[in-house]
Design an enzyme around this catalytic site. Structure first.
Site, mmCIF file in Angstrom:
data_model
loop_
_atom_site.group_PDB
_atom_site.id
_atom_site.type_symbol
_atom_site.label_atom_id
_atom_site.label_comp_id
_atom_site.label_asym_id
_atom_site.label_seq_id
_atom_site.Cartn_x
_atom_site.Cartn_y
_atom_site.Cartn_z
ATOM 1 N N ASP A 126 -3.054 -10.342 -2.353
ATOM 2 C CA ASP A 126 -3.533 -9.838 -1.060
ATOM 3 C C ASP A 126 -4.979 -9.383 -1.229
ATOM 4 O O ASP A 126 -5.368 -8.920 -2.310
ATOM 5 C CB ASP A 126 -2.646 -8.668 -0.635
ATOM 6 N N HIS B 51 -6.471 -6.892 -0.245
ATOM 7 C CA HIS B 51 -6.589 -5.446 -0.470
ATOM 8 C C HIS B 51 -5.902 -5.056 -1.783
ATOM 9 O O HIS B 51 -4.997 -5.755 -2.247
ATOM 10 C CB HIS B 51 -5.951 -4.692 0.703
ATOM 11 N N ASP C 222 -4.656 -12.605 3.465
ATOM 12 C CA ASP C 222 -5.936 -12.104 3.971
ATOM 13 C C ASP C 222 -7.160 -12.406 3.097
ATOM 14 O O ASP C 222 -8.279 -12.122 3.526
ATOM 15 C CB ASP C 222 -5.851 -10.604 4.345
ATOM 16 N N HIS D 44 0.820 -1.230 0.000
ATOM 17 C CA HIS D 44 0.000 0.000 0.000
ATOM 18 C C HIS D 44 0.849 1.272 0.000
ATOM 19 O O HIS D 44 0.317 2.366 -0.185
ATOM 20 C CB HIS D 44 -0.914 0.044 1.230
HETATM 21 ZN ZN LIG Z 1 -4.102 -6.920 2.835
#
Ligand SMILES: [Zn+2]
Length: 377
Positions: free
Chosen positions: A179, A181, A267, A142
């Protein structure tokens, strides 16, 4: 087939201090102090299982070193680097978005994380190992040029890539991010770059809530070399396999990278407290098998995994070991005890509403070959 798999873990990664947050909420007032979702537990328990299972004896331990300020500066602004450095020297602080806490000395641990990803990739490119897994913390996917975000301080994978490029060891790179996200960091860093293909499959608008849509495709010469697959909540093994088979594999095949990087977040696990997906450890194993086969076909087997998220302290170790077993070709005696519950779930199948979304991104993957020709013409 057993392979030489490089493995990075450093005890100091467990010392990265994310404070007394309750999940991701700062404690205080009516909020009792607890621990952050991003705590040392998931990674130390994964590293623990690697040892206890005996898998460690079939891996090549690689030693992480810190990356330098100059290494960071190829990807990050001086403002961001100095901000982290200054806070780290005092009492710690935040990466920049309020969701990226770190303690005193956090700068040094973050540069050791980027250094772990670098060392894994270097060992693969220098032919010391066939492939590698960097179990690093804090994660990186991120982090943007001018700020840390979502538990990520520096962009581990891009920092490693850009150092290797500066050393003349690397040209074209594909990054696949599973991931849960969105891989917003690599998307932003390589937005205009036709030599870096970035592909992210993630839960639709989970984090960051305003990025990761399918129509975000890059700009200028980089147009078309960023592919997002925003899947609906509830997607499981079948949907993720379809993403690799229908989007990532054809795109990467047409792109012909020198090496494949994988931003490996666990995740999407069915047990994760932050994601709402349903992937089992066999799902992560199946993705790793597909990606390894793709690497065999395209890069002489060169593939580098860098650990990102994954917040179920109890399930992450079993997802991680499944990937490491695949990379090394060595099966341990470990069985995933959670399969009793997750195994029979209908969420493992590919459903039409997931296929609809995958088909949109698959169309973009089909265009890669033509775009590569256009850019190199
Ligand atoms: Zn994540």
């Amino acid at each position: 087939m057993e392979r030489k798999t490089g493995y990075v873990w450093h005890q100091q990664y467990a010392w990265h201090n994310t404070g007394t947050h309750a999940g991701f909420v700062e404690s205080g007032g009516y909020i009792q102090p607890y621990q952050n979702f991003e705590s040392p537990d998931t990674k130390t328990r994964f590293a623990g299982l690697v040892e206890v299972s005996g898998l460690i004896d079939h891996l090549v331990k690689l030693k992480a070193e810190h990356v330098s300020e100059a290494d960071l500066a190829r990807v990050h602004t001086d403002r961001h680097i100095q901000s982290i450095k200054a806070q780290s020297a005092e009492h710690g602080g935040d990466g920049g978005d309020g969701f990226t806490p770190f303690g005193r000395g956090g700068y040094e641990i973050a540069t050791l994380a980027a250094g772990g990803t670098y060392e894994a990739a270097r060992a693969v490119l220098d032919g010391e190992v066939d492939n590698a897994y960097a179990l690093v913390r804090p994660p990186g996917h991120h982090a943007e040029p001018d700020m840390g975000r979502g538990y990520c301080i520096f962009a581990n994978v891009p920092v490693a890539i850009e150092r290797l490029r500066a050393e003349g060891k690397l040209g074209r790179v594909a990054i696949f991010d599973y991931d849960v996200h969105h891989g917003n960091g690599a998307q932003k860093i390589y937005w205009n770059d036709p030599n870096t293909l970035t592909i992210s499959v993630h839960q639709d608008r989970l984090f960051p809530v305003d990025s990761g849509m399918a129509d975000e495709r890059g700009e200028g010469d980089g147009h078309g070399f960023n592919i997002n697959v925003p899947l609906p909540a509830g997607s499981g093994d079948g949907a993720y396999f379809a993403v690799v088979d229908q989007v990532a594999a054809p795109a990467i095949r047409a792109f012909k990278p020198d090496v494949i990087f994988v931003s490996s977040g666990f995740d999407p696990s069915a047990a994760d407290p932050l994601g709402r997906m349903s992937v089992t450890s066999d799902g992560f194993r199946g993705m790793a098998e597909r990606l390894l086969a793709l690497a065999d076909e395209l890069t002489g087997g060169k593939i580098v995994f860098s650990h990102e998220g994954g917040y179920s302290a109890v399930h992450t170790p079993f997802c991680g070991i499944a990937v490491l077993e695949t990379l090394s070709g060595h099966k341990t005696e470990v069985e995933d005890p959670f399969d009793v519950s997750f195994g029979p779930s209908p969420t493992r199948e590919l459903h039409p509403w997931q296929q609809d979304q995958i088909s949109i991104s698959a169309k973009f993957a089909e265009e890669i070959a033509e775009l590569v020709e256009k850019v190199s013409a």
